[in-house]
Design a protein around this motif. Structure first.
Motif, PDB file in Angstrom:
ATOM      1  N   ILE A 272       0.864  -1.192   0.000  1.00 56.07           N
ATOM      2  CA  ILE A 272       0.000   0.000   0.000  1.00 56.07           C
ATOM      3  C   ILE A 272       0.895   1.236   0.000  1.00 56.07           C
ATOM      4  O   ILE A 272       1.593   1.520   0.982  1.00 56.07           O
ATOM      5  N   GLY A 273       0.896   1.957  -1.095  1.00 58.30           N
ATOM      6  CA  GLY A 273       1.754   3.142  -1.231  1.00 58.30           C
ATOM      7  C   GLY A 273       0.990   4.394  -0.837  1.00 58.30           C
ATOM      8  O   GLY A 273       0.205   4.928  -1.603  1.00 58.30           O
ATOM      9  N   VAL A 274       1.210   4.826   0.402  1.00 59.17           N
ATOM     10  CA  VAL A 274       0.509   6.025   0.874  1.00 59.17           C
ATOM     11  C   VAL A 274       1.449   7.234   0.872  1.00 59.17           C
ATOM     12  O   VAL A 274       1.026   8.373   0.946  1.00 59.17           O
ATOM     13  N   ALA A 275       2.747   6.973   0.781  1.00 64.38           N
ATOM     14  CA  ALA A 275       3.721   8.069   0.872  1.00 64.38           C
ATOM     15  C   ALA A 275       3.522   9.098  -0.231  1.00 64.38           C
ATOM     16  O   ALA A 275       3.139   8.764  -1.354  1.00 64.38           O
ATOM     17  N   ALA A 276       3.780  10.350   0.121  1.00 55.51           N
ATOM     18  CA  ALA A 276       3.806  11.419  -0.874  1.00 55.51           C
ATOM     19  C   ALA A 276       5.262  11.560  -1.296  1.00 55.51           C
ATOM     20  O   ALA A 276       6.030  12.349  -0.746  1.00 55.51           O
ATOM     21  N   ALA A 278       8.501  12.494  -3.318  1.00 49.99           N
ATOM     22  CA  ALA A 278       8.880  13.605  -4.201  1.00 49.99           C
ATOM     23  C   ALA A 278       9.168  13.047  -5.586  1.00 49.99           C
ATOM     24  O   ALA A 278       9.895  12.062  -5.718  1.00 49.99           O
ATOM     25  N   ASP A 279       8.566  13.641  -6.595  1.00 48.67           N
ATOM     26  CA  ASP A 279       8.753  13.132  -7.956  1.00 48.67           C
ATOM     27  C   ASP A 279      10.140  13.452  -8.499  1.00 48.67           C
ATOM     28  O   ASP A 279      10.644  12.762  -9.375  1.00 48.67           O
ATOM     29  N   TYR A 280      10.754  14.538  -7.981  1.00 45.56           N
ATOM     30  CA  TYR A 280      12.074  14.965  -8.471  1.00 45.56           C
ATOM     31  C   TYR A 280      13.024  15.220  -7.309  1.00 45.56           C
ATOM     32  O   TYR A 280      12.586  15.558  -6.206  1.00 45.56           O
ATOM     33  N   ASN A 304      12.696  10.994  -9.743  1.00 47.02           N
ATOM     34  CA  ASN A 304      12.898   9.902  -8.795  1.00 47.02           C
ATOM     35  C   ASN A 304      12.226   8.648  -9.350  1.00 47.02           C
ATOM     36  O   ASN A 304      11.300   8.752 -10.162  1.00 47.02           O
ATOM     37  N   PRO A 305      12.651   7.481  -8.912  1.00 47.26           N
ATOM     38  CA  PRO A 305      11.948   6.271  -9.356  1.00 47.26           C
ATOM     39  C   PRO A 305      10.526   6.272  -8.804  1.00 47.26           C
ATOM     40  O   PRO A 305      10.282   6.785  -7.707  1.00 47.26           O
ATOM     41  N   ASP A 306       9.576   5.739  -9.568  1.00 46.18           N
ATOM     42  CA  ASP A 306       8.197   5.604  -9.074  1.00 46.18           C
ATOM     43  C   ASP A 306       8.115   4.273  -8.321  1.00 46.18           C
ATOM     44  O   ASP A 306       8.125   3.204  -8.925  1.00 46.18           O
ATOM     45  N   ILE A 307       8.055   4.369  -7.019  1.00 43.10           N
ATOM     46  CA  ILE A 307       8.104   3.162  -6.175  1.00 43.10           C
ATOM     47  C   ILE A 307       6.887   2.282  -6.431  1.00 43.10           C
ATOM     48  O   ILE A 307       6.993   1.072  -6.627  1.00 43.10           O
ATOM     49  N   LEU A 308       5.736   2.928  -6.460  1.00 41.26           N
ATOM     50  CA  LEU A 308       4.474   2.195  -6.633  1.00 41.26           C
ATOM     51  C   LEU A 308       4.456   1.442  -7.966  1.00 41.26           C
ATOM     52  O   LEU A 308       4.154   0.243  -8.005  1.00 41.26           O
ATOM     53  N   ALA A 309       4.791   2.131  -9.037  1.00 41.63           N
ATOM     54  CA  ALA A 309       4.777   1.497 -10.359  1.00 41.63           C
ATOM     55  C   ALA A 309       5.803   0.372 -10.423  1.00 41.63           C
ATOM     56  O   ALA A 309       5.560  -0.674 -11.030  1.00 41.63           O
ATOM     57  N   GLY A 322      -2.504   1.935  -4.598  1.00 35.95           N
ATOM     58  CA  GLY A 322      -1.906   3.259  -4.667  1.00 35.95           C
ATOM     59  C   GLY A 322      -2.839   4.320  -4.106  1.00 35.95           C
ATOM     60  O   GLY A 322      -4.032   4.084  -3.926  1.00 35.95           O
ATOM     61  N   PHE A 323      -2.260   5.468  -3.829  1.00 33.67           N
ATOM     62  CA  PHE A 323      -3.047   6.625  -3.411  1.00 33.67           C
ATOM     63  C   PHE A 323      -2.906   7.690  -4.488  1.00 33.67           C
ATOM     64  O   PHE A 323      -1.882   7.760  -5.167  1.00 33.67           O
ATOM     65  N   ALA A 324      -3.918   8.506  -4.619  1.00 34.72           N
ATOM     66  CA  ALA A 324      -3.822   9.630  -5.547  1.00 34.72           C
ATOM     67  C   ALA A 324      -4.324  10.869  -4.829  1.00 34.72           C
ATOM     68  O   ALA A 324      -5.446  10.896  -4.332  1.00 34.72           O
ATOM     69  N   ALA A 336      -6.926   7.110 -14.383  1.00 36.85           N
ATOM     70  CA  ALA A 336      -5.761   7.120 -15.278  1.00 36.85           C
ATOM     71  C   ALA A 336      -4.547   6.540 -14.556  1.00 36.85           C
ATOM     72  O   ALA A 336      -3.797   5.729 -15.123  1.00 36.85           O
ATOM     73  N   LYS A 337      -4.351   6.933 -13.287  1.00 36.71           N
ATOM     74  CA  LYS A 337      -3.197   6.438 -12.513  1.00 36.71           C
ATOM     75  C   LYS A 337      -3.291   4.929 -12.280  1.00 36.71           C
ATOM     76  O   LYS A 337      -2.300   4.215 -12.343  1.00 36.71           O
ATOM     77  N   LEU A 338      -4.517   4.470 -11.999  1.00 31.24           N
ATOM     78  CA  LEU A 338      -4.763   3.044 -11.757  1.00 31.24           C
ATOM     79  C   LEU A 338      -4.294   2.235 -12.964  1.00 31.24           C
ATOM     80  O   LEU A 338      -3.633   1.206 -12.832  1.00 31.24           O
ATOM     81  N   GLU A 340      -2.336   3.381 -15.708  1.00 24.97           N
ATOM     82  CA  GLU A 340      -0.927   3.598 -16.057  1.00 24.97           C
ATOM     83  C   GLU A 340       0.018   2.775 -15.195  1.00 24.97           C
ATOM     84  O   GLU A 340       0.967   2.185 -15.684  1.00 24.97           O
ATOM     85  N   LYS A 341      -0.234   2.793 -13.875  1.00 20.78           N
ATOM     86  CA  LYS A 341       0.692   2.110 -12.968  1.00 20.78           C
ATOM     87  C   LYS A 341       0.318   0.645 -12.771  1.00 20.78           C
ATOM     88  O   LYS A 341       0.955  -0.046 -11.993  1.00 20.78           O
ATOM     89  N   ARG A 342      -0.744   0.181 -13.435  1.00 25.21           N
ATOM     90  CA  ARG A 342      -1.208  -1.219 -13.385  1.00 25.21           C
ATOM     91  C   ARG A 342      -1.472  -1.670 -11.947  1.00 25.21           C
ATOM     92  O   ARG A 342      -0.947  -2.690 -11.480  1.00 25.21           O
TER      93      ARG A 342
HETATM   94  N1  CTP Z   1       4.369   7.199  -5.727  1.00 27.35           N
HETATM   95  C1  CTP Z   1       5.500   6.411  -5.569  1.00 27.35           C
HETATM   96  N2  CTP Z   1       6.703   6.855  -6.005  1.00 27.35           N
HETATM   97  C2  CTP Z   1       6.812   8.049  -6.626  1.00 27.35           C
HETATM   98  C3  CTP Z   1       5.665   8.860  -6.795  1.00 27.35           C
HETATM   99  C4  CTP Z   1       4.463   8.411  -6.334  1.00 27.35           C
HETATM  100  O1  CTP Z   1       5.397   5.314  -5.013  1.00 27.35           O
HETATM  101  N3  CTP Z   1       8.001   8.451  -7.039  1.00 27.35           N
HETATM  102  C5  CTP Z   1       3.056   6.680  -5.291  1.00 27.35           C
HETATM  103  C6  CTP Z   1       2.445   7.358  -4.095  1.00 27.35           C
HETATM  104  O2  CTP Z   1       2.827   6.728  -2.891  1.00 27.35           O
HETATM  105  C7  CTP Z   1       0.952   7.195  -4.361  1.00 27.35           C
HETATM  106  C8  CTP Z   1       0.846   7.217  -5.860  1.00 27.35           C
HETATM  107  O3  CTP Z   1       2.164   6.918  -6.329  1.00 27.35           O
HETATM  108  O4  CTP Z   1       0.501   5.922  -3.947  1.00 27.35           O
HETATM  109  C9  CTP Z   1       0.351   8.503  -6.481  1.00 27.35           C
HETATM  110  O5  CTP Z   1       1.151   9.575  -6.221  1.00 27.35           O
HETATM  111  P1  CTP Z   1       0.803  11.035  -6.808  1.00 27.35           P
HETATM  112  O6  CTP Z   1       1.895  11.960  -6.372  1.00 27.35           O
HETATM  113  O7  CTP Z   1      -0.584  11.400  -6.517  1.00 27.35           O
HETATM  114  O8  CTP Z   1       0.856  10.805  -8.328  1.00 27.35           O
HETATM  115  P2  CTP Z   1       2.018  10.764  -9.318  1.00 27.35           P
HETATM  116  O9  CTP Z   1       2.083   9.404  -9.866  1.00 27.35           O
HETATM  117  O10 CTP Z   1       3.253  11.315  -8.703  1.00 27.35           O
HETATM  118  O11 CTP Z   1       1.492  11.727 -10.464  1.00 27.35           O
HETATM  119  P3  CTP Z   1       1.303  13.329 -10.466  1.00 27.35           P
HETATM  120  O12 CTP Z   1       2.272  13.887  -9.484  1.00 27.35           O
HETATM  121  O13 CTP Z   1       1.591  13.657 -11.858  1.00 27.35           O
HETATM  122  O14 CTP Z   1      -0.127  13.562 -10.076  1.00 27.35           O
END
Ligand code: CTP
Length: 419
Positions: A272-276, A278-280, A304-309, A322-324, A336-338, A340-342
């Protein structure tokens, strides 16, 4: 160890000699981590004073249904909503009759009628009253409606007789109350949860982060533990204490979170990916504190790597949730996220000015599964919301497992789940 961490217990005390033990019970409930509010019937106050119960519970005792001052504070409906469980100890024969008949002429009966929380009753009375046909019929009615009856024990009674009718000891009642919350929905499963923000260093004292408090992720981890799972929580920097019965791993950056998740992911059935996250992050963190000199400073960031995906793409993958967090087009973005990230499931919430979400105690979620089915979890405390989400995850997980077993893996285009 028995835990009632973050649980809100309404303790109802009715008239009976065992009421003297209710003070010890209130104290032990609090020691186990519960918040306690006491309701006393008029009969109870003949055996123990409200002042005693106020002192041990830490809050004024609620006594009257039609008291304007009390209703203005926390009235019967608020108390009924506030409770995670209502425990009536001791429960007299008269109370059992009132409760079984749905009467609401006193505060405790009204709260029992108005609450959606589990109701537990610890009877205490003379053995003949206990054996009486009317009492037994009332108990059958209450059990059939889902009330849990704790005890009574057998032994010497205050009236000099020997037999069933003694209230259970406070320590036993605390353990049984804790068992009300153990749904067993995730029994035997291992769950990995990410929570909180990440911190991406710019230099040794500065960084990029976000407003996530970690409250939702911690509540999800605690609710999963409560449901019987072995839980690992990988948390970014937060001010929260480690949840009870959860193995908590503290990390700072997204890369560290990624590494910690992948070090444990092979052992879990649910992620369960609840963390916010950082994308960069800054391309190169400065080794020394950056001094101000130029008028403009440009920071270069890399993804950053997308952990959830990355977890959802594993073969076999765990059941991946995942959380959005969205400021607009909640449902469309979540769908869309559901895709894309399968993911197997996505829980979406609105964030931004005036909404729940970051650093608030309340939240609401729109949950969407792989087949597009929606479930709305209405606004409520993050603790309760997390319990409802875990219940839903358990149902979806078990349904997916069932489906996989009946359909066979050949028809399923996704890599097999680790079920
Ligand atoms: N997540 C993750 N690793 C990342 C970014 C996001 O695991 N590098 C996970 C979060 O824990 C959450 C989900 O992805 O479960 C959605 O994160 P969110 O920030 O809402 O979406 P993004 O995929 O980052 O897309 P955007 O920022 O473009 O909305």
């Amino acid at each position: 160890m028995v835990t009632l961490q973050n649980k809100r217990i309404v303790l109802g005390v009715t008239g009976g000699i065992a009421a003297y033990k209710s003070a010890d019970l209130a104290r032990r409930l609090r020691e186990a981590g519960a918040e306690v509010r006491v309701i006393m019937t008029r009969g109870a106050t003949e055996f123990i004073t409200p002042l005693t119960m106020q002192a041990v519970s830490g809050h004024p005792v609620h006594q009257h249904l039609l008291d304007t001052a009390a209703e203005a504070g926390m009235g019967h409906i608020e108390l009924a909503r506030w409770a995670d469980a209502v425990l009536v100890a001791p429960a007299s024969a008269n109370f059992l009759a009132r409760c079984a008949h749905g009467r609401a002429e006193d505060l405790l009966s009204a709260v029992c009628l108005a609450t959606a929380a589990p109701l537990a009753i610890a009877p205490a009375m003379n053995r003949q009253m206990w054996a009486g046909a009317a009492t037994q019929a009332n108990l059958d009615t209450l059990r059939a409606r889902g009330a849990r009856i704790f005890g009574p024990a057998e032994g010497a009674q205050a009236c000099g007789e020997v037999g069933p009718g003694r209230m259970l000891e406070p320590s036993e009642l605390v353990a049984l109350t804790a068992s009300l919350f153990a749904s067993g929905a995730l029994d035997g499963l291992a769950v990995l949860v990410t929570a909180g923000p990440t911190w991406e260093a710019i230099d040794p004292v500065r960084g990029i982060s976000n407003k996530s408090s970690g409250k939702m992720g911690y509540a999800v981890a605690a609710a999963a533990a409560e449901a019987g799972a072995r839980v690992v929580l990988v948390s970014g920097p937060t001010a929260l204490p480690d949840p009870e019965r959860v193995a908590t791993i503290r990390v700072t950056s997204a890369q560290e979170m990624f590494d910690a998740v992948h070090a444990h992911i092979a052992q879990v059935e649910v992620f369960i990916g609840v963390a916010a996250v950082a994308d960069y992050r800054p391309t190169d963190a400065a080794k020394e504190k950056i001094k101000k000199s130029a008028e403009r400073l440009t920071l270069e960031l890399v993804r950053n790597p997308d952990i959830l995906a990355s977890v959802a793409a594993l073969a076999p993958a765990p059941f991946t949730v995942g959380f959005a967090a969205e400021t607009e087009n909640l449902e469309a973005n979540a769908r869309a996220k559901l895709k894309e990230k399968r993911l197997d499931l996505i829980a979406a919430n609105r964030v931004g000015a005036g909404d729940g979400g970051f650093d608030t105690d309340e939240n609401a979620l729109l949950v969407i599964d792989r087949d597009g089915n929606k479930t709305e979890l209405p606004p409520q405390s993050k603790t309760r919301l997390a319990r409802a989400l875990i219940q839903l995850i358990s149902e979806k997980y078990h349904a997916a497992k069932q489906r996989r077993q009946t359909q066979g893996r050949a028809q399923d285009p996704r890599p097999a789940h680790r079920h």
